[in-house]
Design an enzyme around this catalytic site. Structure first.
Site, PDB file in Angstrom:
ATOM      1  N   TYR A 194       0.826  -1.209   0.000  1.00 18.66           N
ATOM      2  CA  TYR A 194       0.000   0.000   0.000  1.00 18.66           C
ATOM      3  C   TYR A 194       0.863   1.263   0.000  1.00 18.66           C
ATOM      4  O   TYR A 194       0.703   2.128  -0.869  1.00 18.66           O
ATOM      5  CB  TYR A 194      -0.957  -0.039   1.191  1.00 18.66           C
ATOM      6  CG  TYR A 194      -2.061   1.001   1.153  1.00 18.66           C
ATOM      7  CD1 TYR A 194      -2.310   1.749   0.012  1.00 18.66           C
ATOM      8  CD2 TYR A 194      -2.866   1.227   2.275  1.00 18.66           C
ATOM      9  CE1 TYR A 194      -3.323   2.701  -0.013  1.00 18.66           C
ATOM     10  CE2 TYR A 194      -3.869   2.179   2.252  1.00 18.66           C
ATOM     11  CZ  TYR A 194      -4.089   2.909   1.110  1.00 18.66           C
ATOM     12  OH  TYR A 194      -5.083   3.852   1.092  1.00 18.66           O
ATOM     13  N   GLU A 207       2.193   6.323  -7.117  1.00 22.35           N
ATOM     14  CA  GLU A 207       1.107   7.121  -7.687  1.00 22.35           C
ATOM     15  C   GLU A 207       1.372   8.613  -7.521  1.00 22.35           C
ATOM     16  O   GLU A 207       1.230   9.401  -8.469  1.00 22.35           O
ATOM     17  CB  GLU A 207      -0.214   6.739  -7.014  1.00 22.35           C
ATOM     18  CG  GLU A 207      -0.686   5.327  -7.333  1.00 22.35           C
ATOM     19  CD  GLU A 207      -1.831   4.877  -6.440  1.00 22.35           C
ATOM     20  OE1 GLU A 207      -2.498   5.753  -5.849  1.00 22.35           O
ATOM     21  OE2 GLU A 207      -2.049   3.659  -6.312  1.00 22.35           O
TER      22      GLU A 207
END
Length: 243
Positions: free
Chosen positions: A166, A173
């Site tokens: 994560y 991103e």
């Protein structure tokens, strides 16, 4: 933003605590098994493509181009998960599932695809690698769960790998969006300026900045929620094994 495991923990297709509800009918279950098997296979293809390209090139730079088409196809295919929730064959929140799926689709098409200058950035490989491992585990988890034969190893991986994947995915991103900003500002990509007949303006550059800022409150909430779910689910498994 997606929780990796991404996306980004989901029941059937969303990172929400499992609820004891009546499962889907036989036909819906068969469809969901096929869907999840196909998606697992698709992300395995992406994983193999990444490894093969690395072995051929001897470098991890630019590996995105070797898996661009299957990545776009299977990530876009995740849009069906929103439909599954909407029609009720998966007992998950349409809003939460939609947010998680659309955030990935947005990054795939509106950022990475649209701003070609960022496609060679190492940050792209960072989130693609995180997504790939996450989705192989996630769709395998759903498939075996639907078949009522879930191996402990897959359950453990589902509720453990996100601890690394994560943050890894979110970092990739954010760095990719940040890398796209100068090109978006220079070209005016997707921006609408005044005057125009609709009397409407939109600044895509500002939108991307706001998107990055939104990670600040959302990431900790999702991450710590997943940690609580991990403790709850794995602790329950350990209690069951000791009985």
């Amino acid at each position: 933003m997606s929780a990796p495991a991404m996306g980004t923990t989901k029941t059937a297709h969303s990172d929400v605590a499992p609820k004891k509800k009546r499962g889907p009918g036989a036909l819906a279950t068969a469809y969901l098994v096929i869907y999840n098997v196909v998606m697992t296979a698709g992300w395995l293809v992406i994983a193999v493509g990444l490894v093969r390209a690395y072995l051929v090139r001897g470098s991890y730079h630019g590996l995105y181009f070797s898996i661009e088409k299957p990545l776009k196809f299977f990530q876009t295919g995740a849009l069906l998960e929103i439909l599954h929730c909407a029609v009720g064959i998966v007992p998950s929140s349409v809003v939460l599932t939609g947010f998680q799926v659309l955030s990935r689709v947005f990054l795939t098409w509106a950022v990475t695809h649209s701003v070609r200058e960022v496609q060679s950035e190492d940050s792209v490989l960072l989130f693609v690698s995180a997504w790939t491992i996450t989705e192989i585990i996630r769709y395998s988890f759903y498939t075996f769960s639907l078949l009522n034969h879930l191996p402990y190893l897959i359950k453990w991986a589902r509720y453990t790998f996100f601890l690394v994947l994560y943050p890894m995915g979110v970092t990739g991103e954010l760095l990719t969006i940040y890398a796209a900003l100068p090109y978006v500002q220079k070209t005016g990509l997707y921006s609408v300026t005044l005057p125009n007949k609709y009397n409407f303006s939109f600044d895509y550059y500002t939108f991307l900045i706001l998107t990055m800022v939104s990670y600040i409150p959302l990431f900790p909430q999702l991450y710590f929620h997943m940690m609580r779910q991990r403790k709850k689910v794995l602790a329950h498994v350990e209690e069951y094994k000791t009985e």
